[in-house]
Write an enzyme that holds these catalytic residues in place. Structure first.
Site, PDB file in Angstrom:
ATOM      1  N   HIS A 206     -25.318 -49.835   2.532  1.00  0.00           N
ATOM      2  CA  HIS A 206     -25.500 -50.757   3.649  1.00  0.00           C
ATOM      3  C   HIS A 206     -24.212 -51.118   4.382  1.00  0.00           C
ATOM      4  CE1 HIS A 206     -24.033 -53.482   0.591  1.00  0.00           C
ATOM      5  NE2 HIS A 206     -23.770 -54.348   1.541  1.00  0.00           N
TER       6      HIS A 206
HETATM    7  N1  UDP Z   1     -29.600 -55.911  -5.069  1.00  0.00           N
HETATM    8  C1  UDP Z   1     -30.856 -56.470  -5.092  1.00  0.00           C
HETATM    9  N2  UDP Z   1     -31.847 -55.846  -4.390  1.00  0.00           N
HETATM   10  C2  UDP Z   1     -31.644 -54.700  -3.668  1.00  0.00           C
HETATM   11  C3  UDP Z   1     -30.345 -54.141  -3.662  1.00  0.00           C
HETATM   12  C4  UDP Z   1     -29.333 -54.775  -4.360  1.00  0.00           C
HETATM   13  O1  UDP Z   1     -31.073 -57.491  -5.739  1.00  0.00           O
HETATM   14  O2  UDP Z   1     -32.574 -54.211  -3.038  1.00  0.00           O
HETATM   15  C5  UDP Z   1     -28.537 -56.605  -5.783  1.00  0.00           C
HETATM   16  C6  UDP Z   1     -27.634 -55.738  -6.633  1.00  0.00           C
HETATM   17  O3  UDP Z   1     -28.161 -55.617  -7.942  1.00  0.00           O
HETATM   18  C7  UDP Z   1     -26.334 -56.520  -6.615  1.00  0.00           C
HETATM   19  C8  UDP Z   1     -26.347 -57.205  -5.263  1.00  0.00           C
HETATM   20  O4  UDP Z   1     -27.691 -57.172  -4.804  1.00  0.00           O
HETATM   21  O5  UDP Z   1     -26.329 -57.522  -7.590  1.00  0.00           O
HETATM   22  C9  UDP Z   1     -25.430 -56.525  -4.313  1.00  0.00           C
HETATM   23  O6  UDP Z   1     -25.566 -57.054  -3.065  1.00  0.00           O
HETATM   24  P1  UDP Z   1     -25.117 -56.296  -1.752  1.00  0.00           P
HETATM   25  O7  UDP Z   1     -25.145 -54.834  -2.012  1.00  0.00           O
HETATM   26  O8  UDP Z   1     -25.922 -56.845  -0.648  1.00  0.00           O
HETATM   27  O9  UDP Z   1     -23.629 -56.816  -1.532  1.00  0.00           O
HETATM   28  P2  UDP Z   1     -22.218 -56.392  -2.109  1.00  0.00           P
HETATM   29  O10 UDP Z   1     -22.338 -56.161  -3.563  1.00  0.00           O
HETATM   30  O11 UDP Z   1     -21.780 -55.160  -1.384  1.00  0.00           O
HETATM   31  O12 UDP Z   1     -21.358 -57.559  -1.802  1.00  0.00           O
END
Ligand code: UDP
Length: 359
Positions: A206
């Site tokens: 994403h």
């Molecule tokens: N996650 C979730 N549902 C989804 C995809 C990811 O709950 O459909 C969780 C994943 O397990 C992790 C978190 O969301 O704990 C990551 O969030 P995101 O990828 O939005 O942000 P980033 O980690 O890049 O800050």
């Protein structure tokens, strides 16, 4: 103390689930949801499923440019702070909500506590890097997930305010990893329940850097489509339209696109997957906790402590590079635990307690 916590995006809800539970044992917490993520499956599901208290304020600010979003948040959070007059403000991670909360508070001379401080990619071309760096530099207490992050803050002259407390996401991960899995909540874009294959890869993608055009996503999906088992890919709203179109146009039949899943589903998909391909900071750590090999599709290392024994490898958004990294064998040293003991929230509250006594 009265503490205002500002959250707005999915990874912050996951961190706040562990943080709020602990914080409310000793303090009065006012929870502010900026509205940055607002869909049921990007926001409300986490509050329901993870028992996060309902926000006291929902600012309803989403969309627009970074400046528009951050600017609106700044104005609205300042209003909340002037009405509530808290003793401190707490923020998580590196989103626009994090930066807006920190800036609004510091200008009102309200101490800022930053959880997940000190992470650095080493480039300010990344919007989250700007948010986390500026937030760190206007915070009073800096809570680092790892020793590496603490050392980075030391090098920036912030060592005296920085504490290595462990990764608060690990607290949440452990909580859900041990619970039974109800597989009936994963939905496709028509609203039907997705039948999970016996074995699968788990992918998320994403980031702005991988979703600005069709090319990076097409390369990543082309790699996943060629694997020996299907890929489950819950699609972030940011690239929903693009992912559907690319899969359809390219005839990628080995990819199962789903709506974003809840946290329990994400944890269980992680634990069950053959391997994981992601550009998410949080998911690559969860893969590490679960001992599932991960490929991080990005130009910079986000969590250097995961990059050992091929447990997590950096790949460019190129089909061949991703496939090459996926074919490597991982080696796990069970004694290597760089993210703490899963009690980061308790450690954070202990440090806040001492700070309160001393100030
Ligand atoms: N996650 C979730 N549902 C989804 C995809 C990811 O709950 O459909 C969780 C994943 O397990 C992790 C978190 O969301 O704990 C990551 O969030 P995101 O990828 O939005 O942000 P980033 O980690 O890049 O800050």
């Amino acid at each position: 103390m009265k503490i205002v916590t500002v959250v707005g995006a999915r990874p912050q809800f996951i961190k706040a689930a562990a943080g709020s539970r602990q914080l409310r044992k000793e303090h009065r917490e006012i929870l502010v949801h900026t509205g940055q993520h607002f869909d049921d499956n990007m926001s409300a599901v986490f509050f329901r499923e993870m028992g996060i208290p309902a926000p006291d304020y929902n600012l309803g600010i989403a969309g627009g440019t970074h400046a528009q979003m951050t600017g609106k948040m700044l104005v609205e959070i300042e209003r909340v702070l002037e009405a509530e007059l808290p003793d401190a403000l707490l923020v998580y991670g590196d989103t626009n909500s994090t930066l807006a909360g920190a800036l609004a508070a510091v200008k009102l001379r309200i101490p800022v506590f930053h959880v997940e401080a000190g992470n650095r990619l080493g480039t300010i071309d990344n919007p989250e890097e700007v948010n986390r760096t500026l937030t760190d530099h206007c915070s009073t207490l800096l809570f680092c997930a790892t020793e590496d992050a603490r050392q980075k803050l030391e090098r920036e002259g912030l060592g005296e305010k920085a504490y290595c407390v462990g990764n608060i996401m690990y607290d949440s991960f452990l909580h859900f990893a041990g619970q039974p899995w109800n597989k009936g909540n994963i939905l496709d874009f028509g609203g039907a329940v997705v039948e999970l294959p016996e074995s699968f890869y788990y992918m998320t993608c994403h980031r702005q850097e991988n979703t600005y055009s069709d090319e990076p996503l097409t390369e990543i999906l082309s790699a996943m489509n060629s694997l020996d088992a299907p890929t489950i890919y819950p699609v972030h709203p940011r690239n929903h339209e693009r992912a559907l179109r690319v899969c359809q146009n390219r005839g990628f039949k080995n990819i199962i696109l789903t709506q974003p899943v809840g946290y329990s589903d994400s944890v269980h998909l992680t634990q069950t997957a053959l391997k994981i391909v992601t550009d998410s900071g949080g998911l690559q750590c969860e893969a590490f906790y679960a001992g599932v090999q991960c490929v991080f599709v990005f130009d910079h290392v986000a969590w250097p402590e995961t990059m050992v024994g091929n447990r997590n490898q950096l790949a460019r958004a190129k089909r061949e590079d991703i496939l090459k990294k996926l074919s490597a064998k991982q080696e796990i040293d069970p004694d290597y635990k760089p993210f703490g003991d899963g009690h980061a929230a308790e450690t954070i509250c202990g440090i806040i307690r001492n700070w309160e006594k001393e100030s």
